[in-house]
Design a protein around this motif. Structure first.
Motif, PDB file in Angstrom:
ATOM      1  N   ASP A 117       0.831  -1.212   0.000  1.00 16.24           N
ATOM      2  CA  ASP A 117       0.000   0.000   0.000  1.00 16.24           C
ATOM      3  C   ASP A 117       0.860   1.254   0.000  1.00 16.24           C
ATOM      4  O   ASP A 117       0.550   2.232  -0.683  1.00 16.24           O
ATOM      5  CB  ASP A 117      -0.914  -0.005   1.223  1.00 16.24           C
ATOM      6  CG  ASP A 117      -1.891  -1.180   1.211  1.00 16.24           C
ATOM      7  OD1 ASP A 117      -1.970  -1.872   0.164  1.00 16.24           O
ATOM      8  OD2 ASP A 117      -2.595  -1.400   2.214  1.00 16.24           O
ATOM      9  N   ARG A 118       1.949   1.213   0.742  1.00 14.08           N
ATOM     10  CA  ARG A 118       2.788   2.403   0.868  1.00 14.08           C
ATOM     11  C   ARG A 118       3.579   2.640  -0.407  1.00 14.08           C
ATOM     12  O   ARG A 118       3.723   3.789  -0.850  1.00 14.08           O
ATOM     13  CB  ARG A 118       3.723   2.240   2.062  1.00 14.08           C
ATOM     14  CG  ARG A 118       4.620   3.453   2.321  1.00 14.08           C
ATOM     15  CD  ARG A 118       5.396   3.283   3.596  1.00 14.08           C
ATOM     16  NE  ARG A 118       4.505   3.234   4.755  1.00 14.08           N
ATOM     17  CZ  ARG A 118       4.940   3.076   6.001  1.00 14.08           C
ATOM     18  NH1 ARG A 118       6.224   2.901   6.257  1.00 14.08           N
ATOM     19  NH2 ARG A 118       4.078   3.049   6.993  1.00 14.08           N
ATOM     20  N   SER A 119       4.099   1.554  -0.995  1.00 11.57           N
ATOM     21  CA  SER A 119       4.914   1.728  -2.201  1.00 11.57           C
ATOM     22  C   SER A 119       4.084   2.234  -3.384  1.00 11.57           C
ATOM     23  O   SER A 119       4.554   3.006  -4.210  1.00 11.57           O
ATOM     24  CB  SER A 119       5.603   0.412  -2.559  1.00 11.57           C
ATOM     25  OG  SER A 119       4.625  -0.577  -2.874  1.00 11.57           O
ATOM     26  N   VAL A 120       2.879   1.818  -3.440  1.00 10.63           N
ATOM     27  CA  VAL A 120       2.015   2.252  -4.541  1.00 10.63           C
ATOM     28  C   VAL A 120       1.514   3.665  -4.309  1.00 10.63           C
ATOM     29  O   VAL A 120       1.233   4.401  -5.257  1.00 10.63           O
ATOM     30  CB  VAL A 120       0.848   1.254  -4.715  1.00 10.63           C
ATOM     31  CG1 VAL A 120      -0.160   1.731  -5.737  1.00 10.63           C
ATOM     32  CG2 VAL A 120       1.369  -0.114  -5.100  1.00 10.63           C
ATOM     33  N   ASP A 121       1.450   4.103  -3.048  1.00 11.40           N
ATOM     34  CA  ASP A 121       0.888   5.409  -2.733  1.00 11.40           C
ATOM     35  C   ASP A 121       1.883   6.536  -2.948  1.00 11.40           C
ATOM     36  O   ASP A 121       1.540   7.701  -2.768  1.00 11.40           O
ATOM     37  CB  ASP A 121       0.385   5.402  -1.292  1.00 11.40           C
ATOM     38  CG  ASP A 121      -0.586   6.547  -1.026  1.00 11.40           C
ATOM     39  OD1 ASP A 121      -1.407   6.865  -1.935  1.00 11.40           O
ATOM     40  OD2 ASP A 121      -0.545   7.134   0.066  1.00 11.40           O
ATOM     41  N   ARG A 122       3.153   6.240  -3.310  1.00  5.29           N
ATOM     42  CA  ARG A 122       4.130   7.297  -3.552  1.00  5.29           C
ATOM     43  C   ARG A 122       3.766   8.072  -4.813  1.00  5.29           C
ATOM     44  O   ARG A 122       3.197   7.501  -5.764  1.00  5.29           O
ATOM     45  CB  ARG A 122       5.535   6.710  -3.671  1.00  5.29           C
ATOM     46  CG  ARG A 122       6.074   6.135  -2.346  1.00  5.29           C
ATOM     47  CD  ARG A 122       7.583   5.933  -2.450  1.00  5.29           C
ATOM     48  NE  ARG A 122       7.897   4.923  -3.472  1.00  5.29           N
ATOM     49  CZ  ARG A 122       8.088   3.630  -3.217  1.00  5.29           C
ATOM     50  NH1 ARG A 122       7.951   3.184  -1.961  1.00  5.29           N
ATOM     51  NH2 ARG A 122       8.392   2.800  -4.191  1.00  5.29           N
ATOM     52  N   PRO A 123       4.110   9.352  -4.882  1.00  3.53           N
ATOM     53  CA  PRO A 123       3.725  10.178  -6.041  1.00  3.53           C
ATOM     54  C   PRO A 123       4.276   9.652  -7.351  1.00  3.53           C
ATOM     55  O   PRO A 123       3.575   9.658  -8.369  1.00  3.53           O
ATOM     56  CB  PRO A 123       4.300  11.550  -5.709  1.00  3.53           C
ATOM     57  CG  PRO A 123       4.365  11.566  -4.219  1.00  3.53           C
ATOM     58  CD  PRO A 123       4.707  10.173  -3.792  1.00  3.53           C
ATOM     59  N   GLU A 124       5.542   9.195  -7.352  1.00  2.00           N
ATOM     60  CA  GLU A 124       6.089   8.709  -8.608  1.00  2.00           C
ATOM     61  C   GLU A 124       5.389   7.438  -9.071  1.00  2.00           C
ATOM     62  O   GLU A 124       5.207   7.203 -10.276  1.00  2.00           O
ATOM     63  CB  GLU A 124       7.594   8.470  -8.484  1.00  2.00           C
ATOM     64  CG  GLU A 124       7.999   7.447  -7.435  1.00  2.00           C
ATOM     65  CD  GLU A 124       8.167   8.060  -6.053  1.00  2.00           C
ATOM     66  OE1 GLU A 124       8.715   7.382  -5.173  1.00  2.00           O
ATOM     67  OE2 GLU A 124       7.739   9.230  -5.872  1.00  2.00           O
ATOM     68  N   ALA A 125       4.969   6.598  -8.113  1.00  2.00           N
ATOM     69  CA  ALA A 125       4.257   5.369  -8.472  1.00  2.00           C
ATOM     70  C   ALA A 125       2.871   5.706  -9.038  1.00  2.00           C
ATOM     71  O   ALA A 125       2.421   5.126 -10.046  1.00  2.00           O
ATOM     72  CB  ALA A 125       4.137   4.456  -7.258  1.00  2.00           C
ATOM     73  N   LEU A 126       2.185   6.662  -8.398  1.00  2.00           N
ATOM     74  CA  LEU A 126       0.853   7.041  -8.896  1.00  2.00           C
ATOM     75  C   LEU A 126       0.945   7.651 -10.290  1.00  2.00           C
ATOM     76  O   LEU A 126       0.095   7.400 -11.153  1.00  2.00           O
ATOM     77  CB  LEU A 126       0.201   8.012  -7.918  1.00  2.00           C
ATOM     78  CG  LEU A 126      -0.157   7.446  -6.521  1.00  2.00           C
ATOM     79  CD1 LEU A 126      -0.733   8.545  -5.642  1.00  2.00           C
ATOM     80  CD2 LEU A 126      -1.135   6.296  -6.646  1.00  2.00           C
ATOM     81  N   SER A 127       1.991   8.477 -10.524  1.00  2.00           N
ATOM     82  CA  SER A 127       2.140   9.086 -11.849  1.00  2.00           C
ATOM     83  C   SER A 127       2.403   8.027 -12.915  1.00  2.00           C
ATOM     84  O   SER A 127       1.844   8.076 -14.025  1.00  2.00           O
ATOM     85  CB  SER A 127       3.284  10.097 -11.829  1.00  2.00           C
ATOM     86  OG  SER A 127       3.013  11.140 -10.919  1.00  2.00           O
ATOM     87  N   PHE A 128       3.277   7.043 -12.594  1.00  2.00           N
ATOM     88  CA  PHE A 128       3.568   5.984 -13.553  1.00  2.00           C
ATOM     89  C   PHE A 128       2.313   5.156 -13.863  1.00  2.00           C
ATOM     90  O   PHE A 128       1.989   4.881 -15.022  1.00  2.00           O
ATOM     91  CB  PHE A 128       4.678   5.089 -12.979  1.00  2.00           C
ATOM     92  CG  PHE A 128       5.089   3.994 -13.904  1.00  2.00           C
ATOM     93  CD1 PHE A 128       6.060   4.199 -14.866  1.00  2.00           C
ATOM     94  CD2 PHE A 128       4.502   2.734 -13.819  1.00  2.00           C
ATOM     95  CE1 PHE A 128       6.432   3.173 -15.718  1.00  2.00           C
ATOM     96  CE2 PHE A 128       4.864   1.719 -14.672  1.00  2.00           C
ATOM     97  CZ  PHE A 128       5.835   1.937 -15.639  1.00  2.00           C
ATOM     98  N   ILE A 129       1.596   4.774 -12.807  1.00  2.00           N
ATOM     99  CA  ILE A 129       0.402   3.936 -13.007  1.00  2.00           C
ATOM    100  C   ILE A 129      -0.670   4.700 -13.775  1.00  2.00           C
ATOM    101  O   ILE A 129      -1.353   4.151 -14.656  1.00  2.00           O
ATOM    102  CB  ILE A 129      -0.123   3.448 -11.650  1.00  2.00           C
ATOM    103  CG1 ILE A 129       0.910   2.517 -10.995  1.00  2.00           C
ATOM    104  CG2 ILE A 129      -1.458   2.728 -11.806  1.00  2.00           C
ATOM    105  CD1 ILE A 129       0.551   2.129  -9.567  1.00  2.00           C
ATOM    106  N   ALA A 130      -0.853   6.017 -13.480  1.00  2.00           N
ATOM    107  CA  ALA A 130      -1.874   6.809 -14.164  1.00  2.00           C
ATOM    108  C   ALA A 130      -1.556   6.957 -15.647  1.00  2.00           C
ATOM    109  O   ALA A 130      -2.449   6.872 -16.508  1.00  2.00           O
ATOM    110  CB  ALA A 130      -1.994   8.182 -13.505  1.00  2.00           C
ATOM    111  N   ASP A 131      -0.261   7.175 -15.986  1.00  2.00           N
ATOM    112  CA  ASP A 131       0.102   7.328 -17.405  1.00  2.00           C
ATOM    113  C   ASP A 131      -0.138   6.040 -18.189  1.00  2.00           C
ATOM    114  O   ASP A 131      -0.691   6.061 -19.300  1.00  2.00           O
ATOM    115  CB  ASP A 131       1.569   7.744 -17.505  1.00  2.00           C
ATOM    116  CG  ASP A 131       1.807   9.142 -16.957  1.00  2.00           C
ATOM    117  OD1 ASP A 131       0.808   9.913 -16.858  1.00  2.00           O
ATOM    118  OD2 ASP A 131       2.952   9.457 -16.624  1.00  2.00           O
ATOM    119  N   VAL A 132       0.290   4.910 -17.608  1.00  2.00           N
ATOM    120  CA  VAL A 132       0.112   3.646 -18.320  1.00  2.00           C
ATOM    121  C   VAL A 132      -1.375   3.294 -18.441  1.00  2.00           C
ATOM    122  O   VAL A 132      -1.854   2.849 -19.496  1.00  2.00           O
ATOM    123  CB  VAL A 132       0.893   2.528 -17.596  1.00  2.00           C
ATOM    124  CG1 VAL A 132       0.624   1.172 -18.261  1.00  2.00           C
ATOM    125  CG2 VAL A 132       2.388   2.837 -17.609  1.00  2.00           C
ATOM    126  N   ALA A 133      -2.146   3.490 -17.396  1.00  2.00           N
ATOM    127  CA  ALA A 133      -3.570   3.159 -17.434  1.00  2.00           C
ATOM    128  C   ALA A 133      -4.331   4.046 -18.419  1.00  2.00           C
ATOM    129  O   ALA A 133      -5.295   3.602 -19.076  1.00  2.00           O
ATOM    130  CB  ALA A 133      -4.164   3.281 -16.039  1.00  2.00           C
TER     131      ALA A 133
END
Length: 731
Positions: free
Chosen positions: A76-92
């Protein structure tokens, strides 16, 4: 054994995944087997969540590659980081083609989505990772918005029973009562129930509103069941029944549909120069007849099912057998004459044989004459069911198109139902004549309807004329009916006596041929023969001779009537015989005056030359007749009274024989004449008084002077017989 019996039932199957998953996804969806049954908004969100899960898979592989740890897992914590959210949002965003933002959109309205927080993302990712064999990711990730809300009933069971009773008693009736009628009955039943509940110490029932009562009915019955209960099964079958989704014919003329439809046609007899010459009584009668005609016009149409091409159309005052036979004749003959008569540019359907004819049970279609005619030309006749639109849907639809494109634009249109045009007076605006209506129909069925795109089943937007031509090139059509067979079964019949000039029908139409005269001589025909003509083509006719093996074709002999129809010929003859009353009176007076003048001149010539009279009066004829018949009667002779038959005079026992003197002696002698029996003197008054007959050739004056006045003869004294002489006794 019961397990085996249940497995044999239709649709029974064994869920092999149930021991592993327990059917969790179906239970999660609330009984739905797939997300395809859910609203589109929920299915779209399921696609977005699936895209996020796949983006998280890509992010995990990137982290494993970066750290060199193949067992690295997301948290939960690793995915909640800003860089992780930005990467996941761009790919999705690239996967689902929807813009997914990390930060909320500022200002204005936007359809962009905002990414979830880390804990929510991991919840969806764990559900995605935990799918078993055969389970759908969309079923596991779709939002359950359809299960939101309070699903518990707020109406007690007793009240629902009363609402059901109200609908069964009042609402589900063919008189189609309204919801307010059912609500009034329910209110009375609830009032009676509340009195009973008060006596038992129970709370009163609340009367539901109209919407609740309607929703209760919709929960009890489907729309089709409601339609059957209120409109009847016949109307429900037409409205809810299956349509026509099959190709019922592949060749031209294989299956045709005919139907009749009443129209509101207004005709007018008030032509210039005619209306003014009528009397008031005649105008009143003509107006009443005109109003009657406006209500009774009917159109009969025949449609080919394979190509949707119009084959025939007829206008009739009443649906009858003669109009239907005219429809059959038009479908089986050439229609070039109508095309040239009304100036059409399209190509009408060619003559075709009728293999299968489908009609309804109207009086003009279902009768002995029409069925016998179809059987005579080797056609199959099918009578469709009443109020069953799917039995012949193609011609029914053609009537609707005809009324929409043509009839609604004509003056005098009354509408499809009573009261549809309350502000329009159809009778007052009815100026269309029957000939004009036939012209409009002909131009529509030849030029417009076959060239319009048709979107019926099997047509796929093609035009009827193009389909008609394509079928003729590939599969062909039913061959036309034999001309003799067509005239005999569909034409008009007359029995006439043949002569050396041929046969004469309809009081003035002569037909003849060499074959007719030869066969007439060979068979020795002396009586009448049967002649069959086609009213639409009078160039040829068919003659059937007694004891003749084959029909004979004859040609029309009156060249002035060539290429004319029989109604046109009869109309022309009637027009030639029709005469103006004033002209007829003038010629009649002239003929009568000429006859009288000629008689007077002939009489004057006879008087001038002293000619004897060659005629007799009535009294003279009667006197001469009495003279002719006087003495002409022959009476049978009868024996005189107290007389003896010849040969019985000397018989003693014969009747009429009397003895003379006493005794049984009979005397025989000769009587001597007396002096008084001598010849009369020339001066005897009796002899002088007898008038001598006049000569028959003596003049009338001489005959009148020869007659003398009668002189009465004096009375003669009584004569006595002398005694007999030379008496001898008979031995």
């Amino acid at each position: 054994m019961r397990l085996v019996e249940h497995l044999k039932l239709p649709g029974a199957r064994i869920d092999t995944d149930l021991p592993m998953t327990g059917g969790r996804l179906a239970q999660r969806l609330g009984g739905f087997a797939s997300t395809q049954a859910l609203p589109a908004a929920q299915r779209e969100m399921a696609q977005v969540r699936l895209a996020l899960c796949r983006a998280m898979e890509v992010y995990r592989e990137a982290l494993r590659t970066q750290h060199g740890d193949a067992s690295l897992e997301l948290s939960d914590r690793s995915v909640d980081r800003p860089e992780a959210l930005s990467f996941i949002a761009d790919v999705a965003s690239k996967i689902c083609a929807r813009k997914i933002r990390v930060q909320p959109h500022r200002g204005g309205k936007s359809n962009d989505l905002q990414i979830y927080r880390g804990r929510t993302l991991m919840k969806y990712f764990r559900a995605y990772e935990g799918l078993g064999t055969g389970e759908s990711a969309l079923d596991a990730l779709v939002p359950l918005d359809h299960l939101r809300g309070n699903r518990k009933g707020r109406i007690c069971g007793r009240l629902r029973d009363l609402m059901t009773e109200a609908w069964e008693t009042i609402g589900l009736d063919l008189k189609k009562p309204s919801v307010s009628n059912v609500h009034g009955y329910l209110e009375a039943k609830i009032s009676e129930e509340n009195k009973r509940r008060v006596r038992n110490g129970l709370p009163k029932l609340v009367v539901p509103c109209l919407r609740t009562l309607r929703e209760h009915r919709d929960r009890l019955l489907t729309p089709t069941e409601i339609l059957v209960a209120t409109d009847g099964i016949r109307d429900a079958r037409n409205k809810r029944g299956r349509g026509s989704t099959d190709l019922r014919a592949l060749m031209i003329g294989e299956v045709v549909e005919i139907d009749e439809c009443r129209l509101s046609l207004v005709t007018s007899a008030k032509e210039a120069g005619f209306w003014e010459r009528l009397s008031d009584d005649q105008k009143e009668v003509l107006e009443s007849v005109d109003k009657e005609i406006r209500k009774r016009w009917c159109i009969l149409v025949m449609i080919d099912v394979a190509s949707r091409m119009p084959l025939a159309w007829v206008i009739s005052e009443e649906p009858n057998a003669e109009a239907t036979l005219a429809l059959f004749r038009m479908a089986t003959r050439d229609k070039t004459r109508e095309k040239a008569l009304y100036g059409c540019t399209g190509e009408p359907a060619a003559p075709v044989g009728l293999m299968h004819v489908k009609n309804d049970n109207g009086p003009g279609l279902r009768n002995v004459a029409c069925i016998e005619a179809l059987m005579g030309i080797d056609s199959i006749n099918s009578v469709t069911r009443s109020y069953a639109a799917t039995d012949k849907p193609h011609v029914e639809r053609a009537f609707g198109t005809l009324e929409m494109n043509v009839m609604k634009l004509l003056p005098g249109y009354t509408g499809r139902r009573a009261g549809e045009l309350p502000g329009y007076d159809a009778v007052e605006n009815g100026v269309i004549r029957v000939e004009q209506l036939h012209e409009f129909l002909t131009s529509y069925f030849i030029d417009e309807y076959p060239s319009t795109r048709h979107f019926g089943f099997g047509m796929n937007g093609r035009r009827p004329y193009e389909v008609y031509r394509h079928i003729n090139e590939t599969r062909g059509q039913i061959p036309p009916v034999d001309p003799h067979l067509r005239r005999i079964n569909l034409g008009w019949e007359q029995e006439v006596t043949p002569t050396d000039e041929g046969v004469r029908v309809f009081e003035g139409l002569w037909f003849n041929s060499t074959e007719l005269q030869v066969r007439r001589e060979e068979l020795g025909v002396t009586g009448k023969v049967k002649v069959f003509v086609d009213p639409d083509d009078m160039n040829l006719a068919t003659v059937v001779l007694p004891r003749g093996m084959h029909p004979i074709e004859v040609q029309i002999q009156v060249t002035a009537f060539a290429d004319m129809t029989l109604p046109e010929i009869l109309k022309l003859m009637a027009e030639q015989r029709r005469e103006n009353p004033d002209i007829a009176e003038f010629h009649h007076d002239q003929v009568m005056r000429t006859r009288l003048d000629r008689h007077e001149k002939i009489t004057a010539i006879g008087v001038e030359h002293g000619l004897s009279r060659s005629y007799s009066t009535v009294n003279e004829c009667k006197a001469m007749a009495r003279a002719v018949f006087s003495g002409a009667r022959v009476q049978r002779p009868q024996a005189p009274v107290a007389a003896t038959r010849p040969g019985d005079v000397t018989s003693l026992h014969a009747s009429g024989v009397y003895a003379i003197g006493d005794g049984a002696v009979v005397f025989d002698g000769t009587a001597e004449p007396l002096a008084s029996d001598a010849a009369p003197d020339r001066d005897d008054p009796v002899s002088r008084d007898v008038e001598a007959p006049a000569k028959p050739d003596a003049p009338n004056g001489e005959r009148r002077t020869a007659a003398a006045p009668p002189v009465k003869a004096p009375a003669q004294p009584a004569r006595t017989l002398s005694p007999p002489k030379d008496l001898k006794e008979l031995e």
